[in-house]
Write a protein that holds these residues in place. Structure first.
Motif, PDB file in Angstrom:
ATOM      1  N   TYR A 147     -72.303 -35.155  70.046  1.00  0.00           N
ATOM      2  CA  TYR A 147     -72.649 -34.880  71.435  1.00  0.00           C
ATOM      3  C   TYR A 147     -73.710 -33.782  71.579  1.00  0.00           C
ATOM      4  CZ  TYR A 147     -69.559 -30.746  71.349  1.00  0.00           C
ATOM      5  OH  TYR A 147     -68.969 -29.542  71.054  1.00  0.00           O
ATOM      6  N   THR A 148     -74.034 -33.112  70.490  1.00  0.00           N
ATOM      7  CA  THR A 148     -75.116 -32.139  70.486  1.00  0.00           C
ATOM      8  C   THR A 148     -75.701 -32.089  69.085  1.00  0.00           C
ATOM      9  OG1 THR A 148     -73.807 -30.779  72.008  1.00  0.00           O
ATOM     10  CG2 THR A 148     -75.790 -29.788  71.119  1.00  0.00           C
ATOM     11  N   LYS A 178     -74.901 -36.777  77.025  1.00  0.00           N
ATOM     12  CA  LYS A 178     -73.846 -37.107  77.982  1.00  0.00           C
ATOM     13  C   LYS A 178     -73.441 -38.554  77.740  1.00  0.00           C
ATOM     14  CE  LYS A 178     -72.744 -37.518  82.916  1.00  0.00           C
ATOM     15  NZ  LYS A 178     -73.257 -37.391  84.298  1.00  0.00           N
ATOM     16  N   GLU A 180     -70.956 -41.744  78.619  1.00  0.00           N
ATOM     17  CA  GLU A 180     -70.048 -42.389  79.560  1.00  0.00           C
ATOM     18  C   GLU A 180     -69.397 -43.574  78.850  1.00  0.00           C
ATOM     19  OE1 GLU A 180     -71.995 -43.171  83.361  1.00  0.00           O
ATOM     20  OE2 GLU A 180     -73.563 -41.742  82.774  1.00  0.00           O
ATOM     21  N   THR A 186     -65.877 -39.462  80.463  1.00  0.00           N
ATOM     22  CA  THR A 186     -67.205 -38.922  80.156  1.00  0.00           C
ATOM     23  C   THR A 186     -67.058 -37.669  79.302  1.00  0.00           C
ATOM     24  OG1 THR A 186     -68.112 -39.741  82.245  1.00  0.00           O
ATOM     25  CG2 THR A 186     -69.351 -38.007  81.131  1.00  0.00           C
ATOM     26  N   THR A 187     -67.940 -37.513  78.339  1.00  0.00           N
ATOM     27  CA  THR A 187     -67.975 -36.288  77.544  1.00  0.00           C
ATOM     28  C   THR A 187     -69.413 -35.789  77.471  1.00  0.00           C
ATOM     29  OG1 THR A 187     -68.322 -37.457  75.433  1.00  0.00           O
ATOM     30  CG2 THR A 187     -66.043 -37.010  76.099  1.00  0.00           C
ATOM     31  N   THR A 219     -72.829 -33.120  78.208  1.00  0.00           N
ATOM     32  CA  THR A 219     -73.737 -32.862  79.319  1.00  0.00           C
ATOM     33  C   THR A 219     -75.158 -32.808  78.773  1.00  0.00           C
ATOM     34  OG1 THR A 219     -74.352 -31.281  81.055  1.00  0.00           O
ATOM     35  CG2 THR A 219     -73.455 -30.368  79.028  1.00  0.00           C
ATOM     36  N   THR A 220     -76.126 -33.055  79.629  1.00  0.00           N
ATOM     37  CA  THR A 220     -77.519 -32.920  79.216  1.00  0.00           C
ATOM     38  C   THR A 220     -78.082 -31.551  79.596  1.00  0.00           C
ATOM     39  OG1 THR A 220     -78.250 -33.973  81.276  1.00  0.00           O
ATOM     40  CG2 THR A 220     -77.986 -35.387  79.333  1.00  0.00           C
ATOM     41  N   ASP A 221     -77.252 -30.713  80.241  1.00  0.00           N
ATOM     42  CA  ASP A 221     -77.680 -29.354  80.589  1.00  0.00           C
ATOM     43  C   ASP A 221     -77.686 -28.478  79.345  1.00  0.00           C
ATOM     44  OD1 ASP A 221     -77.797 -30.126  83.238  1.00  0.00           O
ATOM     45  OD2 ASP A 221     -75.745 -29.464  83.672  1.00  0.00           O
ATOM     46  N   ARG A 238     -76.908 -25.545  77.020  1.00  0.00           N
ATOM     47  CA  ARG A 238     -75.788 -24.623  76.909  1.00  0.00           C
ATOM     48  C   ARG A 238     -76.099 -23.607  75.806  1.00  0.00           C
ATOM     49  NH1 ARG A 238     -74.598 -26.247  81.257  1.00  0.00           N
ATOM     50  NH2 ARG A 238     -72.677 -27.368  81.868  1.00  0.00           N
TER      51      ARG A 238
END
Length: 347
Positions: free
Chosen positions: A296-297, A315, A317, A323-324, A326-328, A330
């Protein structure tokens, strides 16, 4: 550091312009996901640092979106570069549950093309036909033996090649030999070796362009990164590696290898730490996984500066509505990657 991390769009252009000769990725499993996916959005950031080591600037550089249909097969793909506004899009069409056609459209129209697929009675892909915008055609043919893909023959824009695949007694892929035909010259022959479905080594015959890959494994048993090394030719490390190749090639067919992927990776890392002038780190990627072992990252490492050059946030779906990720951006994830990089203790 932008030049280091801007690799994804270049990769998609390369794969469809140079035609990586493998079966097309169709299902969510082919793309590395462990449970049915509806949509995955990936956003990549480049990182610039101040003199004191703090983050000076973040910039969005690429966005990738994949959607899957109810059968778990890829439906559409879109890649966008924010640096030069280039993009690529694909749309897949299925017949009787099998991939029938893929339409690829690019911001550079001369790259536009259509792929169509033929199958045998066992529903295995036997041919990939490619039609370009100018009307020219190319093809890739796939041949099987005892349910295993054993040969890939391609004729792309007049460039001919054949890839032979070799399996162990238990059906595990351990070697590929890729022969590219060069008019009026000897074939370019590249050897690839695999362990546990991952490439560990490649070289061009007779003894040049050696690349070795080591995989990093965490306490939970999952891989959290990989380092690709380029070996200096005519070095002690390369000579030792050649001996290892001969042993691997002899014992892999009978599934009699005295080491697994992790022990091979550990040995490669040890050889690097002992011979840093002979093994040159070429590329390093780190990643974080969720509870389903999906990435996921991921982070690209600037190997010269020993810093994180950029990060991709995903991100996901799932088909079940969860959902797991995020595209923000961090910052906490950046700090985790920095700690992971420090733990590898590269010379």
């Amino acid at each position: 550091m932008k030049k280091i991390f801007i690799h994804f769009f270049s990769l998609i252009i390369y794969c469809h312009a140079a035609y990586a000769q493998t079966l097309p990725d169709i299902t969510y499993q082919d793309y590395g996901y462990t449970k049915p996916i509806k949509k995955v959005t990936q956003l990549y950031y480049s990182i610039d640092y101040a003199n004191d080591g703090s983050v000076k600037n973040l910039e969005e550089v690429e966005k990738v979106t994949q959607t899957f249909n109810a059968d778990g097969n890829i439906e559409s793909y879109e890649n966008q570069s924010f640096l030069d506004e280039s993009w690529a899009k694909s749309q897949s069409a299925y017949k009787q549950g099998r991939l029938h056609k893929q339409l690829w459209i690019y911001s550079y129209p001369y790259l536009n093309r259509t792929y169509t697929y033929l199958y045998d009675k066992q529903s295995r892909i036997t041919e990939e036909k490619i039609r370009f915008k100018d009307g020219s055609k190319s093809h890739i043919k796939f041949r099987y033996k005892d349910s295993l893909l054993t040969e890939i023959e391609a004729d792309i824009d007049g460039t001919q090649s054949v890839t032979e695949r070799y399996y162990s007694a238990k059906g595990k892929l351990y070697k590929e030999i890729h022969r590219q035909k060069v008019p009026n010259e000897a074939d370019i022959v590249t050897n690839y070796f695999y362990l546990e479905d991952k490439e560990i080594l490649s070289f061009v015959e007779p003894q040049s362009y050696f690349y070795a890959t080591a995989y990093l494994k965490g306490a939970m048993g999952h891989h959290f990164g990989e380092i690709k090394f380029k070996l200096i030719e005519d070095s002690t490390a390369q000579n030792k590696l050649l001996k290892g190749i001969l042993r691997f090639d002899k014992e892999a067919p009978s599934d009699n290898l005295p080491f697994d992927l992790q022990s091979y990776s550990d040995q490669t890392l040890q050889a690097y730490k002992k011979n840093p002038k002979e093994l040159k780190p070429y590329r390093m990627v780190l990643y974080l996984r969720d509870e389903n072992n999906n990435i996921y990252t991921e982070a690209e490492v600037d190997l010269q500066a020993r810093k994180i050059a950029g990060i991709g946030f995903f991100k996901t779906e799932f088909a079940d509505g969860t959902t797991t990720g995020t595209t923000d951006f961090r910052h906490k994830k950046l700090h985790i990657f920095e700690a992971m990089l420090e733990q590898t203790k590269l010379p």
